[in-house]
Write a protein that holds these residues in place. Structure first.
Motif, mmCIF file in Angstrom:
data_model
loop_
_atom_site.group_PDB
_atom_site.id
_atom_site.type_symbol
_atom_site.label_atom_id
_atom_site.label_comp_id
_atom_site.label_asym_id
_atom_site.label_seq_id
_atom_site.Cartn_x
_atom_site.Cartn_y
_atom_site.Cartn_z
ATOM 1 N N GLU A 11 0.798 -1.405 0.016
ATOM 2 C CA GLU A 11 -0.090 0.020 0.166
ATOM 3 C C GLU A 11 0.658 1.238 0.159
ATOM 4 O O GLU A 11 0.715 2.099 -0.557
ATOM 5 C CB GLU A 11 -0.945 0.145 1.191
ATOM 6 N N VAL A 12 2.184 1.167 0.801
ATOM 7 C CA VAL A 12 2.903 2.626 0.963
ATOM 8 C C VAL A 12 3.462 2.597 -0.634
ATOM 9 O O VAL A 12 3.352 3.811 -1.045
ATOM 10 C CB VAL A 12 3.883 2.064 1.797
ATOM 11 N N ILE A 13 4.028 1.599 -1.076
ATOM 12 C CA ILE A 13 4.523 1.526 -2.413
ATOM 13 C C ILE A 13 3.660 1.910 -3.527
ATOM 14 O O ILE A 13 4.150 2.919 -4.270
ATOM 15 C CB ILE A 13 5.105 0.139 -3.093
ATOM 16 N N GLY A 14 2.493 1.407 -3.540
ATOM 17 C CA GLY A 14 1.536 2.193 -4.350
ATOM 18 C C GLY A 14 0.766 3.453 -4.302
ATOM 19 O O GLY A 14 0.303 4.054 -5.170
ATOM 20 N N SER A 15 0.973 4.069 -3.109
ATOM 21 C CA SER A 15 0.325 5.366 -2.613
ATOM 22 C C SER A 15 1.238 6.547 -3.084
ATOM 23 O O SER A 15 0.702 7.477 -3.209
ATOM 24 C CB SER A 15 -0.096 5.297 -1.287
ATOM 25 N N PHE A 16 2.363 6.436 -2.920
ATOM 26 C CA PHE A 16 3.414 7.405 -3.200
ATOM 27 C C PHE A 16 4.250 7.215 -4.352
ATOM 28 O O PHE A 16 5.063 6.307 -4.830
ATOM 29 C CB PHE A 16 4.569 7.646 -1.937
ATOM 30 N N PRO A 17 4.021 8.328 -5.214
ATOM 31 C CA PRO A 17 4.795 8.023 -6.565
ATOM 32 C C PRO A 17 6.248 8.217 -6.394
ATOM 33 O O PRO A 17 6.861 8.849 -5.558
ATOM 34 C CB PRO A 17 4.358 9.482 -7.280
ATOM 35 N N CYS B 105 11.297 11.548 -9.627
ATOM 36 C CA CYS B 105 12.748 11.996 -9.532
ATOM 37 C C CYS B 105 13.113 13.000 -8.719
ATOM 38 O O CYS B 105 12.866 14.378 -9.277
ATOM 39 C CB CYS B 105 13.457 12.010 -10.976
ATOM 40 N N GLY B 106 13.032 13.028 -7.583
ATOM 41 C CA GLY B 106 13.424 14.238 -6.794
ATOM 42 C C GLY B 106 13.607 13.730 -5.250
ATOM 43 O O GLY B 106 12.940 12.835 -4.950
ATOM 44 N N TYR B 107 14.739 14.143 -4.486
ATOM 45 C CA TYR B 107 15.078 13.779 -3.385
ATOM 46 C C TYR B 107 13.706 13.783 -2.310
ATOM 47 O O TYR B 107 13.590 12.956 -1.831
ATOM 48 C CB TYR B 107 15.970 14.629 -2.859
ATOM 49 N N ALA B 108 12.946 14.955 -2.251
ATOM 50 C CA ALA B 108 12.108 14.882 -1.375
ATOM 51 C C ALA B 108 11.131 14.148 -1.583
ATOM 52 O O ALA B 108 10.583 13.412 -0.561
ATOM 53 C CB ALA B 108 11.489 16.352 -1.518
ATOM 54 N N ALA B 109 10.413 13.861 -2.734
ATOM 55 C CA ALA B 109 9.600 12.701 -3.092
ATOM 56 C C ALA B 109 10.003 11.233 -2.754
ATOM 57 O O ALA B 109 9.130 10.603 -1.898
ATOM 58 C CB ALA B 109 9.066 12.802 -4.629
ATOM 59 N N GLN B 110 11.441 11.080 -3.053
ATOM 60 C CA GLN B 110 11.782 9.821 -2.698
ATOM 61 C C GLN B 110 11.948 9.552 -0.888
ATOM 62 O O GLN B 110 11.629 8.465 -0.499
ATOM 63 C CB GLN B 110 13.255 9.655 -3.152
ATOM 64 N N VAL B 111 12.272 10.520 -0.321
ATOM 65 C CA VAL B 111 12.364 10.650 1.004
ATOM 66 C C VAL B 111 11.018 10.412 1.669
ATOM 67 O O VAL B 111 10.875 9.570 2.388
ATOM 68 C CB VAL B 111 12.978 11.663 1.536
ATOM 69 N N ARG B 112 10.228 10.824 0.963
ATOM 70 C CA ARG B 112 8.627 10.628 1.529
ATOM 71 C C ARG B 112 8.357 9.515 1.407
ATOM 72 O O ARG B 112 7.795 8.755 2.458
ATOM 73 C CB ARG B 112 7.605 11.549 0.557
ATOM 74 N N ARG B 113 8.400 8.487 0.583
ATOM 75 C CA ARG B 113 8.100 7.281 0.449
ATOM 76 C C ARG B 113 8.888 6.339 1.191
ATOM 77 O O ARG B 113 8.520 5.582 2.022
ATOM 78 C CB ARG B 113 8.296 6.425 -1.123
ATOM 79 N N LYS B 114 10.435 6.527 1.276
ATOM 80 C CA LYS B 114 11.348 5.917 1.969
ATOM 81 C C LYS B 114 10.809 6.159 3.458
ATOM 82 O O LYS B 114 10.849 5.289 4.580
ATOM 83 C CB LYS B 114 12.576 6.431 1.966
ATOM 84 N N LYS B 115 10.788 7.415 3.929
ATOM 85 C CA LYS B 115 10.316 7.510 5.362
ATOM 86 C C LYS B 115 9.233 6.965 5.743
ATOM 87 O O LYS B 115 9.002 6.452 6.837
ATOM 88 C CB LYS B 115 10.390 9.066 5.484
ATOM 89 N N THR B 116 8.355 6.805 4.935
ATOM 90 C CA THR B 116 7.072 6.304 5.224
ATOM 91 C C THR B 116 7.294 4.781 5.599
ATOM 92 O O THR B 116 6.806 4.087 6.738
ATOM 93 C CB THR B 116 5.952 6.255 4.407
ATOM 94 N N LEU B 117 8.024 3.975 4.653
ATOM 95 C CA LEU B 117 8.399 2.560 4.880
ATOM 96 C C LEU B 117 9.263 2.498 6.331
ATOM 97 O O LEU B 117 9.037 1.428 7.064
ATOM 98 C CB LEU B 117 9.101 2.124 3.637
ATOM 99 N N MET B 118 10.200 3.385 6.344
ATOM 100 C CA MET B 118 11.010 3.342 7.482
ATOM 101 C C MET B 118 10.259 3.452 8.802
ATOM 102 O O MET B 118 10.561 2.801 9.725
ATOM 103 C CB MET B 118 12.101 4.441 7.369
#
Length: 512
Positions: free
Chosen positions: A315-321, A324-337
């Protein structure tokens, strides 16, 4: 005087014989033939035996033996035995004392019926029905009835022969009609230039934060062999011209995007250097690229696993696009972390991330075109170098429906599994040998919205073979309206099949 004496003795013996025969049984046995008919691969004999009013000598029995008789062949049918009182009682005692094995052996050759031939006041009829395998000689056979006398320890003596029928009634068997399907094939579009690509992937092991390849490190020997084997296969093919060798590096999602990109590009460049040192392609053919953080690969790993909190991770992988951008990637990673106290993230780092750091080697190349004669040789060793059109033209040199013909279309669909024309032609080839299983498999890959005559003709033949005549007519009429001659032939075949089914049904109803 002597001559008169001899004549007297003969007359006396004749009278004694006649007197003995009259004592063997009294009354009249009536045998009525109900039917003698061939149906399919069998001959059916139906008789009625009426022995009412018959009394057989106590120690004797009369055997009534039907027989099919032709000029040079004869077949005795199971007999009906009529026994006198004492003879019948002996029979009953003997059969009662038989063991199971003896009873089984007796049953294999037992008479059709054994009945008492005494107490003439009782009404006794026997319905006789026997089926035997039909042989061609029986077409001219008659049905005779033999009357044999047995008993008193003497050999059986034939007392009479009666003809019950002078010929078998032969049935005209209506065989199921087998349609001859007419298949139509689509010629693929010819390719002026046959552009192809082949891809291999390697999961190389690097020392932490290092980008140089160590060929003997961990699993690197096996992984490097996969990539070098791919390039060597193309290099050894004289019909191939390489356009580009793309080496693409992918990173696992943990860590900073910028660092992941730097490591992946450097590792891809190291693999490029490794290949360039072993193959004499110009360096200009090599292209290095960063494929990004391998989120698609991570999703596949999670879907195929039984990891803790699998559903929540997806659900996390599918919810956050994955922009290509550090902030967006951290957003997904941070949620998983932060998910479930970090337990699923630690599982991902440990189990999946090593599988996501990989290099892809994709070779773009051209294959030269072949004449029919050249294609015959190429098909034997490198069928992947033939285009769909070349295989189609090669198939047309074979007899339609032959194994070579079918092999070509099945090879084509194996090499081009998503191509509409390849699947349609493979389905048609399968139906040419009435293989509905494979035909359904190939046709299931084609969108039902396709509206070309060859598709409707193939679907029509499939529905005929499956017995769905209404659906078959719908498809075949569409193809026929487009002027496809094979569709008209299949409509005619279907009409013959339906008419044949009606006749078979009528014949079966008569039998019942």
């Amino acid at each position: 005087m002597k001559r008169q004496y001899m004549l007297f003795v003969i007359v006396l013996l004749f009278c004694m014989d006649t007197s003995a025969q009259q004592k063997e049984y009294s009354g009249k046995m009536h045998v009525t033939m109900l039917s003698l008919q061939q149906e399919g691969d069998s001959v059916y004999v139906k008789l009625t035996f009426d022995i009412s009013g018959v009394n057989v000598d106590s120690r004797r029995s009369i055997s009534l033996v039907p027989a099919l008789v032709a000029a040079s062949d004869r077949l005795y049918l199971p007999e009906v035995v009529v026994k006198g009182r004492e003879n019948y009682n002996v029979y009953r005692r003997e059969t009662a004392l038989m063991s199971s094995r003896e009873k089984a052996a007796y049953a294999a050759e037992a008479p059709y019926a054994v009945v008492p031939g005494f107490k003439s006041g009782n009404s006794r009829t026997i319905a006789y029905s026997v089926a035997v395998k039909y042989s061609s000689w029986m077409a001219d056979a008659k049905l005779d009835m033999y009357e044999d006398l047995c008993g008193c320890g003497n050999p059986a003596r034939r007392m009479g022969i009666t003809m019950l029928a002078n010929r078998i009634t032969l049935e005209k068997i209506i065989e199921p009609y087998e349609i001859t399907p007419s298949m139509a094939y689509v010629q693929p579009v010819a390719e002026p230039v046959k552009r192809r690509e082949i891809t291999g992937e390697a999961f190389l092991d690097f020392v932490v934060n290092k980008t140089d390849i160590r060929p003997d490190y961990m699993n690197n020997p096996q992984e490097l062999k996969k990539v070098t084997g791919l390039v060597a296969g193309i290099k050894d093919d004289p019909d191939v011209t390489v356009r580009t060798i793309n080496v693409i590096g992918y990173a696992s999602p943990e860590g900073l995007l910028s660092n992941n990109q730097r490591l992946s590009e450097s590792r891809a460049k190291a693999l490029t250097d490794y290949l360039a040192s072993r193959f004499d392609y110009p360096r200009s053919l090599y292209k290095v690229a960063f494929g990004g953080e391998n989120w698609d690969g991570l999703k596949e790993c999670v879907e195929a696993s039984q990891m803790p909190y699998r559903k929540e991770v997806l659900e996390v992988i599918g919810s956050f696009p994955a922009e290509c951008g550090y902030a967006a990637q951290v957003r997904r990673k941070k949620t998983l972390m932060n998910l479930k106290g970090g337990e699923p993230y630690r599982y991902i780092i440990r189990e999946f991330c090593p599988l996501l750091r990989k290099a892809i080697c994709k070779i773009d190349f051209d294959v030269r075109n072949f004449s029919i004669e050249q294609a015959k040789e190429v098909f034997k060793s490198r069928p992947q170098n033939l285009s769909l059109n070349e295989m189609f033209l090669l198939a047309n040199t074979c007899e339609k429906g032959s194994q070579e013909f079918i092999d070509l279309f099945e090879t084509a669909v194996r090499l081009y599994p998503n191509d509409v024309t390849a699947n349609l032609n493979a389905a048609a080839a399968a139906l040419s040998r009435r293989d509905t299983v494979y035909a359904k498999r190939y046709l299931s890959r084609i969108e039902e919205s396709i509206d070309i005559p060859e598709y409707h003709n193939t679907m029509g033949v499939l529905e005929i073979l499956c017995g769905n005549y209404d659906k078959a007519a719908s498809h075949l009429n569409k193809a026929a309206e487009s002027g496809l001659p094979e569709a008209k032939q299949n409509l005619e075949e279907m009409a013959k099949k339906q008419e044949n089914a009606i006749l078979i049904g009528q014949q079966q109803s008569k039998k019942q």
